[in-house]
Design a protein around this motif. Structure first.
Motif, PDB file in Angstrom:
ATOM      1  N   TRP A  94      12.393   0.456  -1.191  1.00  0.00           N
ATOM      2  CA  TRP A  94      12.534  -0.689  -2.099  1.00  0.00           C
ATOM      3  C   TRP A  94      12.999  -1.932  -1.341  1.00  0.00           C
ATOM      4  O   TRP A  94      12.469  -3.030  -1.530  1.00  0.00           O
ATOM      5  N   ALA A  97      10.230  -3.236   0.881  1.00  0.00           N
ATOM      6  CA  ALA A  97       9.118  -3.773   0.097  1.00  0.00           C
ATOM      7  C   ALA A  97       9.387  -5.185  -0.383  1.00  0.00           C
ATOM      8  O   ALA A  97       8.443  -5.918  -0.715  1.00  0.00           O
ATOM      9  N   PRO A 101       5.407  -5.897   0.860  1.00  0.00           N
ATOM     10  CA  PRO A 101       4.996  -4.940  -0.171  1.00  0.00           C
ATOM     11  C   PRO A 101       4.035  -3.857   0.320  1.00  0.00           C
ATOM     12  O   PRO A 101       3.915  -2.813  -0.301  1.00  0.00           O
ATOM     13  N   LEU A 104       5.026  -0.054   0.738  1.00  0.00           N
ATOM     14  CA  LEU A 104       4.931   0.930  -0.337  1.00  0.00           C
ATOM     15  C   LEU A 104       3.784   1.894  -0.098  1.00  0.00           C
ATOM     16  O   LEU A 104       3.917   3.106  -0.308  1.00  0.00           O
TER      17      LEU A 104
END
Length: 158
Positions: A94, A97, A101, A104
């Motif tokens: 998390w 990310a 991103p 992920l």
């Protein structure tokens, strides 16, 4: 006894809050927190009933396999380590990310594998509690009532 009960309750609270949080963040599917919540309510309910009958959470285990899976230091450490690793990895995923991103996609297979492993351990360690809990409840229902009149040695047939 109250310390042991509170320790388990607080551990379960933190664990369930983390599963729900990671579900909310989209890192864990809905079924995972559901499995952990249901398992914790069932297992802790059985352990509470065992405690009311004078048995500790680990002392209620009758079968050798159940004692190993639930009460052994090895399995308790493995389960704690699995939860610690997956929670740490999910938090790291998390956090990373936020900057990138695409991380992920990169970490998704590892995260899912560890989620499945941890969930499997949860279910594997819960099953003996349910099985041995049935033995505990069966034994409690078979105890003679001290107020009942004594039975004679003969059987009546109809």
């Amino acid at each position: 006894e109250i310390g042991a009960v509170l320790d388990i309750a607080l551990d379960r609270s933190v664990e369930n809050i983390l599963w729900i949080t990671f579900m909310y963040l989209g890192l864990v599917p809905l079924w995972v927190p559901m499995v952990f919540l249901i398992r914790s309510f069932v297992v802790d309910g059985i352990r509470g009933a065992a405690l009311a009958r004078g048995k500790s959470g680990f002392g209620m285990m009758y079968s050798p396999l159940g004692r190993f899976l639930v009460a052994s230091r090895f399995m308790r450490a493995l389960y704690g380590l699995a939860k610690g690793v997956i929670f740490g990895l999910l938090y790291l995923t998390w956090a990373l990310a936020i900057k990138d991103p695409t991380i992920l996609i990169t970490l998704h297979p590892l995260n899912q594998s560890l989620i499945f492993f941890t969930t499997a351990l949860c279910l594997i360690r819960g099953r003996p509690v349910i099985q041995d809990g049935r033995i505990l409840f069966r034994a409690a229902t078979k105890q003679p009532d001290p107020a009942a009149p004594p039975e004679s040695g003969r059987r009546r047939t109809i």
